[in-house]
Write a protein that holds these residues in place. Structure first.
Motif, PDB file in Angstrom:
ATOM      1  N   ALA A 122       0.733  -1.214   0.025  1.00  0.00           N
ATOM      2  CA  ALA A 122       0.032   0.158   0.021  1.00  0.00           C
ATOM      3  C   ALA A 122       0.887   1.384   0.083  1.00  0.00           C
ATOM      4  CB  ALA A 122      -0.812   0.044   1.168  1.00  0.00           C
ATOM      5  N   ASN A 123       1.955   1.356   0.739  1.00  0.00           N
ATOM      6  CA  ASN A 123       2.746   2.417   0.935  1.00  0.00           C
ATOM      7  C   ASN A 123       3.505   2.645  -0.473  1.00  0.00           C
ATOM      8  OD1 ASN A 123       2.193   3.033   3.465  1.00  0.00           O
ATOM      9  ND2 ASN A 123       3.866   1.819   4.480  1.00  0.00           N
ATOM     10  N   ALA A 124       3.995   1.543  -1.289  1.00  0.00           N
ATOM     11  CA  ALA A 124       4.537   1.851  -2.484  1.00  0.00           C
ATOM     12  C   ALA A 124       3.591   2.320  -3.521  1.00  0.00           C
ATOM     13  CB  ALA A 124       5.160   0.308  -3.078  1.00  0.00           C
ATOM     14  N   ILE A 125       2.384   2.075  -3.416  1.00  0.00           N
ATOM     15  CA  ILE A 125       1.161   2.548  -4.331  1.00  0.00           C
ATOM     16  C   ILE A 125       1.147   3.871  -4.166  1.00  0.00           C
ATOM     17  CG2 ILE A 125      -1.051   2.418  -4.709  1.00  0.00           C
ATOM     18  CD1 ILE A 125      -0.944  -0.580  -4.247  1.00  0.00           C
ATOM     19  N   ILE A 126       1.192   4.457  -2.800  1.00  0.00           N
ATOM     20  CA  ILE A 126       0.941   5.694  -2.473  1.00  0.00           C
ATOM     21  C   ILE A 126       2.186   6.451  -2.922  1.00  0.00           C
ATOM     22  CG2 ILE A 126       1.068   7.389  -0.540  1.00  0.00           C
ATOM     23  CD1 ILE A 126      -0.571   5.015   1.051  1.00  0.00           C
ATOM     24  N   CYS A 128       4.200   5.812  -5.337  1.00  0.00           N
ATOM     25  CA  CYS A 128       4.116   5.931  -6.907  1.00  0.00           C
ATOM     26  C   CYS A 128       3.066   7.148  -7.284  1.00  0.00           C
ATOM     27  CB  CYS A 128       3.666   4.736  -7.660  1.00  0.00           C
ATOM     28  SG  CYS A 128       4.955   3.578  -7.842  1.00  0.00           S
ATOM     29  N   LEU A 129       1.929   7.129  -6.633  1.00  0.00           N
ATOM     30  CA  LEU A 129       0.902   8.079  -7.109  1.00  0.00           C
ATOM     31  C   LEU A 129       1.291   9.481  -6.653  1.00  0.00           C
ATOM     32  CD1 LEU A 129      -2.305   6.077  -5.747  1.00  0.00           C
ATOM     33  CD2 LEU A 129      -1.436   6.627  -8.070  1.00  0.00           C
ATOM     34  N   SER A 130       2.067   9.481  -5.473  1.00  0.00           N
ATOM     35  CA  SER A 130       2.615  10.821  -5.100  1.00  0.00           C
ATOM     36  C   SER A 130       3.611  11.521  -6.287  1.00  0.00           C
ATOM     37  CB  SER A 130       3.327  10.771  -3.789  1.00  0.00           C
ATOM     38  OG  SER A 130       4.008  12.057  -3.355  1.00  0.00           O
TER      39      SER A 130
END
Length: 219
Positions: A122-126, A128-130
């Motif tokens: 979940a943190n990796a996805i966040i 990437c989106l950031s």
């Protein structure tokens, strides 16, 4: 092995724990597409997101009259359509292979389920989106603050070796794709390169010679 290493080094996967990384790798399906293949179209139901392993993918929208507007050019390690992990939605743009490409494809629902169980996913996805949001904001600012020659100059400078007085670059893709990446029409890109001749910029096909990097910085 090359494709695996590229995926492991990508921002989405590189920061994961060994267990989460292994599970993400299991979810990846490696696919090859030929130049100009359409990966998906705007408005289609979204089932997957992608990571580029080799080549370039062009993201764009179409007007009602059929005019194209490039949004982003994705290269090795870049992910796209990952924003749809937050919602079950449709694709918001078209994706096309700009040349022969190899992609890792991920099922959106399966990655959502994994992210609910593994916080580092979940943190990796966040992250990437950031990063995508920051990049988009920079592009919007540059569109408003920089002239066409300044945008081209900045792209060239970003690809010059730091501290070099001269430089020789080879564009990784066709100039038409560079124009879209910089938010310019092809003819505007040609005019920008003509303007930059006074700074020692010479263009021959994809090869670009810069005789005075410091002068280019003054644009």
């Amino acid at each position: 092995m090359r494709d695996r290493n590229t995926l492991i080094r990508s921002p989405l996967v590189s920061c994961l724990s060994p267990n989460s990384m292994a599970r993400m790798m299991e979810l990846a399906t490696v696919l090859n597409f030929e130049s100009r293949d359409i990966l998906f179209r705007e408005g289609e139901h979204a089932e997957f997101f992608y990571c580029v392993l080799t080549g370039y993918v062009r993201l764009y929208r179409l007007s009602r009259e059929g005019r194209e507007a490039d949004i982003r050019v994705c290269g090795s390690g870049d992910t796209f359509a990952e924003s749809l992990l937050a919602v079950d939605d449709t694709y918001h743009y078209n994706a096309q292979a700009a040349e022969n490409v190899t992609l890792a494809r991920f099922d959106l629902q399966k990655v959502r389920t994994l992210a609910e169980k593994e916080h580092d996913v979940a943190n990796a996805i966040i992250q990437c989106l950031s990063a995508c949001l920051r990049s988009t904001m920079d592009c919007v600012a540059n569109d408003r603050l920089q002239t066409a020659p300044q945008r081209v100059a900045q792209y060239l400078l970003d690809n010059c070796q730091e501290g070099a007085g001269t430089a020789s670059l080879r564009l990784p893709f066709q100039k038409s794709l560079l124009a879209g990446k910089l938010g310019l029409a092809p003819e505007a890109l040609s005019r920008a390169f003509s303007t930059l001749r006074t700074c020692g910029v010479t263009v021959r096909g994809r090869m670009i010679q810069i005789s005075d990097v410091s002068a280019l910085r003054q644009i």
